[in-house]
Structure formats: structure tokens, C-alpha cells
Scaffold this motif. Sequence first.
Motif, short mmCIF file in Angstrom:
data_model
loop_
_atom_site.label_atom_id
_atom_site.label_comp_id
_atom_site.label_asym_id
_atom_site.label_seq_id
_atom_site.Cartn_x
_atom_site.Cartn_y
_atom_site.Cartn_z
N ALA A 323 -23.46 -22.18 18.42
CA ALA A 323 -23.42 -23.61 18.70
C ALA A 323 -23.46 -23.93 20.19
CB ALA A 323 -22.15 -24.22 18.09
N ARG A 324 -23.53 -22.94 21.04
CA ARG A 324 -23.51 -23.18 22.48
C ARG A 324 -24.81 -23.87 22.92
NH1 ARG A 324 -19.08 -21.49 24.45
NH2 ARG A 324 -19.83 -22.26 26.46
N THR A 325 -24.72 -24.65 23.97
CA THR A 325 -25.86 -25.49 24.37
C THR A 325 -26.45 -25.14 25.73
OG1 THR A 325 -24.39 -27.15 25.36
CG2 THR A 325 -24.98 -27.43 23.03
N GLU A 326 -25.76 -24.32 26.53
CA GLU A 326 -26.21 -24.13 27.91
C GLU A 326 -27.56 -23.42 28.01
OE1 GLU A 326 -22.98 -20.93 27.18
OE2 GLU A 326 -23.33 -23.06 26.70
N LEU A 327 -27.88 -22.55 27.06
CA LEU A 327 -29.17 -21.88 27.12
C LEU A 327 -30.31 -22.80 26.70
CD1 LEU A 327 -28.41 -18.24 25.92
CD2 LEU A 327 -28.26 -19.26 28.21
N TRP A 328 -30.01 -23.75 25.83
CA TRP A 328 -31.00 -24.78 25.52
C TRP A 328 -31.25 -25.66 26.74
CZ3 TRP A 328 -33.82 -24.04 21.45
CH2 TRP A 328 -33.29 -23.39 20.33
N ASP A 329 -30.19 -25.99 27.45
CA ASP A 329 -30.34 -26.77 28.68
C ASP A 329 -31.20 -26.02 29.70
OD1 ASP A 329 -28.73 -28.72 27.58
OD2 ASP A 329 -26.91 -28.03 28.58
N LEU A 330 -31.00 -24.71 29.77
CA LEU A 330 -31.77 -23.89 30.71
C LEU A 330 -33.25 -23.87 30.33
CD1 LEU A 330 -31.70 -22.00 33.16
CD2 LEU A 330 -31.19 -20.12 31.59
N LEU A 331 -33.53 -23.73 29.03
CA LEU A 331 -34.92 -23.77 28.60
C LEU A 331 -35.58 -25.10 28.94
CD1 LEU A 331 -34.71 -22.09 25.06
CD2 LEU A 331 -35.94 -21.21 27.04
N GLU A 332 -34.85 -26.18 28.72
CA GLU A 332 -35.39 -27.51 29.01
C GLU A 332 -35.66 -27.67 30.50
OE1 GLU A 332 -34.60 -32.11 27.70
OE2 GLU A 332 -32.87 -30.79 27.89
N GLU A 333 -34.78 -27.09 31.33
CA GLU A 333 -34.95 -27.18 32.77
C GLU A 333 -36.15 -26.39 33.26
OE1 GLU A 333 -32.72 -25.36 36.73
OE2 GLU A 333 -31.54 -25.70 34.92
N LYS A 334 -36.40 -25.23 32.66
CA LYS A 334 -37.38 -24.31 33.22
C LYS A 334 -38.77 -24.38 32.59
CE LYS A 334 -34.70 -22.37 36.26
NZ LYS A 334 -35.00 -22.50 37.71
#
Length: 338
Positions: A323-334
Amino acid sequence: PYWSFDNLQYLHLDLLSTIAYFALEIDPQTGDFLKQGAYWNNWNGSDMKELIERANEEKTNILLTIKLFENVPIEKFLACGKCRDKTIAETVKEIKEKGAQGVNVDFEYFGTPQNDTVIKYAQFMKDLTDIVHKEITGSKVSMAVYATSAREERIHNVELVGNFIDYVFIMGYDFFRPASTNAGPVSPLFGVEKYGFDLQTSVEDFLSKIPAEKIVLGVPYYGYDWPVEGQGANAKVLEYNDNNGGIGVLYYDRVPQVEKDNKVVLGWDLKAEVPYYSYYDMDKKVWRQVYYENERSLREKYDFIRSKKIRGVGIWALGFDGARTELWDLLEEKFTRL
């Protein structure tokens, strides 16, 4: 993969161009799929149906991964022309029935095959690609390959097969694995002089064989936890037994909690650009060492992928972050979705 279906609800389909279901297994003696067990049941279950519906709404491609592992079954399958034809027909049938968009082929042959095996595999891939492209408009055909497949004699003739498939998926992980004699980075970005091979060298090898737009670099959302002789970096791995304990796998969903745990001292491999730590197993009375990926190491990999202008990044495997979201945020950023 089928064992991560409990985490389907956490997928951000709006950030993904493609999801490859892992997997349907080929019967090497007939070419049919093994129509039993979790692989088959999940592909035909209600969760998969719902995922495909969601993906189609988000314009995310769904690929069916077809797999065959180990040398003897692969050789037996490739030697059987009727079997190859059967697999191609069944693959097209499954893709059409499910409303999916293509296929990913994962044949994992160990060592150096005979040239005849390489040729038969390339012919299978050509036949499969031609028919899938003909039967399914806008479909994609990809091939999973080892990180060394562009430099060593492997079953995947990257230069030949890369001419007609849509892209390759480099399995950029398991550089160090459960059977390794020392603990080390599962996916070293750099460090060829220390470790003998790294992702940078792998990608350069593939770029010398096929266009950048046909290369996807797969990265791991996991690490390994070995019993070792001491707490120093790259410690020698102990024999797995009842006294020492076995190999462990650290999925990303546990990483943030581990890194906050004051019982471990975090290290950073300056060559490989990955984190690691050692801890003492009080029950077994042995040291253990873990090499893994975190947000920082994945950020480094994503920047590298962008710098090489290759097709994109792949993940083994979706769902390992829970359920963690930080790696999704990273994908969206990069990245921008294709």
C-alpha cells in the motif's frame, strides 16, 4: 505475478503503460498451457477480469506472459513444430478472449545453448510475433532477457529477435542471488570493476545491438537477506541449514519500517548505488546481511534510464510495494507514460 493479486487495489494504472501478467506455463510436450493451479486460475478469475476492465479504461496495455523454464523442457518444446504452433494459437486465443493487448515471452534457459536451439527459438518468436500482430490490431510482443543476453551466447539472440519484436525486457536483477558465495547488490547500477558486471554495462551492450526505443530495463522491488560470516560489506554467505537459517526475501513494502529500526545500521554501496545493512540473529546466533532497493537507489536507476533515452522502466514486481505510495510518486516524477 499471481501471488501479488491481493495488492491489485493499490496499482496506479494511470502511471503504467503496460502490465504483464505472470504467467501461463507451457506444457513442453503438447504446446498447450497447463490449465491448473494458481497461474491458470488467477488468469481466469474475477480479479483479472476486473483488472483488464480497469486497464482498458485507463488505456494501459495488458500482456499475457507465457513462460517455460529449464533447459530440457525448452529444448523439447522447440524441437516440436506442432507444439510451437499450438502455443501460438492458444496465446492468440487467450489474448482475444480476455481483451488483452499482447504477449511477453519468458523462456529462462541456463548456460550456453546449441546453435540449433537458438535458431528454433528465434523462429518461434518470429512466428508468434507475425501472428499476434496480424490477429490483434495494435498488439505488442516483448521478450524477457537476462542482463547478459546481449554479450553472452544465450538462447535470446537479441540482435536477430530484436529486429521484429516490439521490445525486450531486461531482467536487471539477481546479479547476486540466493546461491551467491557472498552477499551483494541484487541490481548494481555501477561497479563493474568491483562486481564484474552492472546495469550500466548491460544497457550499453543492448544499445549496441538494438535501438534504444526497444529496450526496457527491469528493476527489482525486493532484496535478499543472507546468513553471513560477519557484518562487513559483501560478507561471505554461510551454508543454509537449520543452524544458520535460510535465505530471506525483503519486499519493498517492509523497507521503510526496516530503515527506521534502530537495531540495524544502514550502509550504502558507493559502487553499486544501493543500500545494505547487517544485523545479528539472536535466535540462530549468526550475522545476516541484506542488500535491497529503496527510494534513493531507484531514483538513481531512473535517472540513468532517462539519460540513456531507452523505452522505459519495468518493475519486478508490481505489488511488492503493498500500500506504500512513494514509489508511485517517484515514477510519476521521473517518467511519462507511453
